[in-house]
Design an enzyme around this catalytic site. Structure first.
Site, PDB file in Angstrom:
ATOM      1  N   CYS A  94       0.801  -1.245   0.018  1.00  9.13           N
ATOM      2  CA  CYS A  94       0.030   0.292   0.023  1.00  9.13           C
ATOM      3  C   CYS A  94       0.960   1.277  -0.111  1.00  9.13           C
ATOM      4  CB  CYS A  94      -0.836   0.054   1.220  1.00  9.13           C
ATOM      5  SG  CYS A  94      -1.728  -1.406   1.533  1.00  9.13           S
ATOM      6  N   ARG A 153       4.567   0.267  -6.652  1.00  8.01           N
ATOM      7  CA  ARG A 153       4.827  -0.644  -5.396  1.00  8.01           C
ATOM      8  C   ARG A 153       3.813  -1.754  -5.349  1.00  8.01           C
ATOM      9  NH1 ARG A 153       7.647   2.628  -1.445  1.00  8.01           N
ATOM     10  NH2 ARG A 153       7.086   1.205   0.175  1.00  8.01           N
ATOM     11  N   TRP A 167      -3.321  -2.796  -1.406  1.00  4.30           N
ATOM     12  CA  TRP A 167      -2.768  -4.013  -1.844  1.00  4.30           C
ATOM     13  C   TRP A 167      -3.392  -4.763  -0.739  1.00  4.30           C
ATOM     14  CZ3 TRP A 167       0.095  -8.040   0.319  1.00  4.30           C
ATOM     15  CH2 TRP A 167       0.702  -9.106  -0.809  1.00  4.30           C
ATOM     16  N   ASN A 210      -1.317   2.012   6.060  1.00  6.32           N
ATOM     17  CA  ASN A 210      -0.812   1.005   5.561  1.00  6.32           C
ATOM     18  C   ASN A 210      -0.476  -0.006   6.763  1.00  6.32           C
ATOM     19  OD1 ASN A 210      -0.534   2.241   2.959  1.00  6.32           O
ATOM     20  ND2 ASN A 210       1.645   2.710   3.209  1.00  6.32           N
ATOM     21  N   GLY A 211      -0.314  -1.165   6.363  1.00  5.85           N
ATOM     22  CA  GLY A 211      -0.084  -2.042   7.765  1.00  5.85           C
ATOM     23  C   GLY A 211      -1.117  -3.265   7.875  1.00  5.85           C
ATOM     24  N   GLU A 252      18.496 -17.085  -8.316  1.00  6.34           N
ATOM     25  CA  GLU A 252      17.833 -15.619  -8.690  1.00  6.34           C
ATOM     26  C   GLU A 252      17.344 -15.637  -9.970  1.00  6.34           C
ATOM     27  OE1 GLU A 252      16.974 -13.100  -7.405  1.00  6.34           O
ATOM     28  OE2 GLU A 252      17.049 -11.395  -9.047  1.00  6.34           O
ATOM     29  N   LYS A 283      13.291 -14.566 -10.821  1.00  4.77           N
ATOM     30  CA  LYS A 283      13.184 -13.445 -11.991  1.00  4.77           C
ATOM     31  C   LYS A 283      12.183 -13.930 -12.964  1.00  4.77           C
ATOM     32  CE  LYS A 283      14.442 -10.921 -10.478  1.00  4.77           C
ATOM     33  NZ  LYS A 283      14.561 -10.175  -9.499  1.00  4.77           N
ATOM     34  N   GLU A 331       8.390 -14.649 -11.566  1.00  2.94           N
ATOM     35  CA  GLU A 331       7.742 -13.584 -11.054  1.00  2.94           C
ATOM     36  C   GLU A 331       7.127 -12.555 -12.086  1.00  2.94           C
ATOM     37  OE1 GLU A 331       9.686 -10.740  -8.288  1.00  2.94           O
ATOM     38  OE2 GLU A 331      11.555 -10.924  -9.578  1.00  2.94           O
ATOM     39  N   HIS A 352      17.801 -36.697  -8.035  1.00  2.00           N
ATOM     40  CA  HIS A 352      17.283 -37.434  -6.967  1.00  2.00           C
ATOM     41  C   HIS A 352      15.669 -36.917  -6.808  1.00  2.00           C
ATOM     42  CE1 HIS A 352      21.026 -38.429  -5.655  1.00  2.00           C
ATOM     43  NE2 HIS A 352      21.808 -37.050  -5.877  1.00  2.00           N
ATOM     44  N   LYS A 398       6.303  -3.939  -4.494  1.00  2.00           N
ATOM     45  CA  LYS A 398       7.613  -3.519  -4.706  1.00  2.00           C
ATOM     46  C   LYS A 398       8.614  -3.713  -3.205  1.00  2.00           C
ATOM     47  CE  LYS A 398      11.538  -2.195  -6.260  1.00  2.00           C
ATOM     48  NZ  LYS A 398      12.376  -3.756  -6.969  1.00  2.00           N
TER      49      LYS A 398
END
Ligand code: F6R
Length: 605
Positions: free
Chosen positions: A2, A27, A74, A100-101, A482, A486, A489, A505, A600
């Protein structure tokens, strides 16, 4: 996550709020809203599910005012919808609130205090605004009612609140705990924001807030009070960021711009940290604290965690300092047995990640020394750690992190060199970090100049696939984790980054005709092993792409990496994988800068 904006005392409030929300779009959010009051008693509350452009379209010309609050949401409590979007309003229409939160005990607060109040949303935020209204109705002033509610919120909660009382419409009541919030100092007006980028058009002077403080913000005054009610005097800090740095310019997407900026980030780090004579410009107190410790603990999340995996190699191989890397959200609730003298490094692009902050709070309580490596000056993790080193990478706007990852690795290399010199490790003189980072910058440039080739490979290999694999060993295993994050996502291709020796395995069962497998080979010791593993999947139908260091390459390897010391191979090897992810996302028709469900800066645990 948010975003929050607020303004008091500026007749251009609507545009300031909308522009601020647009700057925060990166974000991640799913709905947005603004509330403005025109001081003549007229209220304008406009909310919309979807993009800020949709909200803008709803804001008609008669919406105006000089004070207001705005929010990008969000979703956490309740689906993305107009009802759940902020600002929330009390039933008596007196109080408006953005948040926010997350409020841990909101159900309990609702059941205890609001049995007779009908709530219109599913959010924890509405409970807060209804509570403020209830206590105000019972006779408390707005400030007292607000403080009383803050006192009822439990320990597990996080918040950045902006509250507006329409009976006193040029005053904003501001409070924060764990979630980021800044006051921006204007000329005859003031603003509030969760990220300075939102308000750089209005001011470059910001005041940071500390958890537990509340602020009474008026057009020409800023009163900060600590939890005991004492007024706090805090000077603003200046943010140099040019708002243009946060624009895409001629680029179609931020992610591509930021991939291209990586050679420049390497050069900035050399300029900021390495003197002409090769000496490193890092505070001796920090090096002493590290040298006095017996083990480094790197704590981070996501891409920053992956940069930490490379950091471990650097600290252990270059200067023989035992180093552990931990996922912050795990460490916080299941810490390992610590050594006698631990030193903590927090890697965080944003400096605001709640999971990492949770660990830092525990580290501070235990009195251990810590360093935050971050891209954001004055961010929470930077303020709360003992030491900070900045990445100087410029704003990273695309949700998928690229230049912060390579910046973090480069800065870890500089730090390892500095610590090696400080500890007089004989072999460190062979590691010419400025020369290596210059090589990295040139190598990255070579790779970003080959975009067309990678775009074609992405189209051939990734356009229609359901899943994909990255494989590698040792350092290459750190890199493929990484690379896989990438790709998954931004393209939504289910991708695993695998230690290639582990394939047999179990996971090799997933290989079918045309399954894309990308083998990264930069480690001489294991190059032949990884090649054999790649052959094994090829024999089972996989479509294999080789990304290989020049000294280990064969004529049929598709992507050959420019030369660099093997310890820093991540800096170049990651670039083609970032480009593969970028093109796969575009070719599959997605908004690469704003992948679904992602934010973000992840400011809730
Ligand atoms: C992925 C990505 C995330 C972040 C993670 C930690 O591209 O960006 O995985 O790396 O959320 O964020 P910071 O580094 O801000 O602590």
């Amino acid at each position: 996550m948010c975003g929050i904006v607020g303004v008091t005392g500026n007749p251009n409030a609507v545009e300031i709020l909308l522009n601020g929300l647009e700057q925060l779009e990166y974000r991640g959010y799913d709905s947005a809203g603004i509330y403005v009051n025109d001081q003549k008693g007229d209220d304008y509350l406009v909310k919309e599910k979807g993009r800020i452009a949709d909200l803008r379209a709803e804001v008609s010309a008669d919406v105006h005012g000089s004070t207001g609050i705005g929010h990008t949401r969000w979703a956490t409590h309740g689906v993305p919808s107009k009802e759940n979007a902020h600002p929330h309003v009390s039933n008596d229409k007196r109080f408006y609130l953005v948040h926010n939160g997350g409020i841990g005990n909101f159900t309990e607060l609702k059941e205890t205090y609001l049995q007779d109040v009908t709530l219109v949303s599913e959010t924890d935020t509405e409970v807060i605004v209804q509570l403020v209204a209830k206590f105000a109705r019972e006779g408390l002033s707005t400030k007292e009612a607000f403080k009383k509610v803050l006192g009822l919120v439990d320990e597990s909660s996080s918040y950045a609140f902006l509250l507006l009382d329409r009976e006193d419409p040029d005053t904003l009541y501001v409070a924060k705990n764990k979630s980021p919030l800044l006051i921006g100092v204007g000329d005859g007006f003031n603003v509030v924001c969760s990220d300075d980028l939102a308000m750089l058009k209005e001011t470059h002077d910001f005041i940071e807030l500390v958890d537990g403080e509340i602020v009474i913000l008026k057009p020409t005054s800023i009163t900060i009070e600590d939890p005991a009610g004492q007024v706090v005097d805090r000077k603003p800090f200046h943010v140099d960021t040019d708002p243009a740095q946060a624009q895409k310019g001629a680029y179609p997407f931020y992610m591509l711009k930021e991939i291209d900026e990586q050679p420049g980030v390497m050069r900035n780090l050399i300029k900021e940290y390495i003197a002409e004579d090769g000496s490193i410009k890092i505070d001796a107190d920090l090096l002493k604290a590290m040298a006095d410790s017996d083990r480094i603990y790197i704590v981070a999340a996501g891409t920053s965690y992956h940069a930490g995996l490379v950091g471990k190699e650097l600290f252990e191989k270059l200067i023989q300092v035992p180093t552990e890397v931990h996922v912050a959200s795990e460490f916080a609730y299941n810490p390992p047995l610590l050594s006698a003298k631990p030193f903590f490094i927090f890697l965080s692009q944003s400096g605001e990640t709640a999971d990492s902050r949770q660990v830092l709070t525990q580290v501070n309580q235990a009195g251990y020394p810590s360093l935050t490596i971050t891209n954001v000056m004055n961010s929470t993790l930077s303020r709360e750690a003992t030491y900070t080193l900045l990445l100087y990478a410029g704003p990273e706007i695309a949700v998928a992190s690229t230049k912060a990852y390579t910046g973090q690795i480069a800065l870890e290399a500089i730090l390892a060199k500095a610590l090696g010199v400080y500890k007089q490790i004989a072999t460190i003189k062979d590691f010419d970090v400025a020369a290596e980072l210059t090589k990295a910058a040139n190598g990255m440039q070579e790779l970003v100049d080959e975009k067309g080739k990678i775009e074609k490979i992405a189209a051939d290999m990734l356009k229609d696939t359901r899943n994909a694999f990255y494989i590698g060993r040792t350092m290459d295993y750190a890199i493929v984790q990484e690379a896989a994050l990438k790709l998954k996502e931004v393209s939504y291709i289910q991708t695993e980054g695998f230690a290639s020796g582990e394939l047999k395995h179990g996971t090799i069962a997933l290989i079918q005709e045309n399954t894309p497998v990308v083998a990264i080979i930069t480690d001489k010791k294991t190059a032949n092993h990884t090649r054999s593993n790649a052959q094994e999947v090829k024999a089972r139908g996989a479509n294999v792409l080789y990304i290989v260091s020049r000294d280990l390459a064969t004529p049929t390897d598709q992507i050959v990496l420019p030369e660099i010391t093997p310890l820093l191979s991540a800096l170049v090897a990651i670039v083609p994988t970032q480009l593969l992810a970028y093109y796969a996302s575009i070719q599959r028709g997605y908004d690469v800068d704003k992948p679904r469900n992602l934010a973000k800066s992840v400011t809730v645990e």
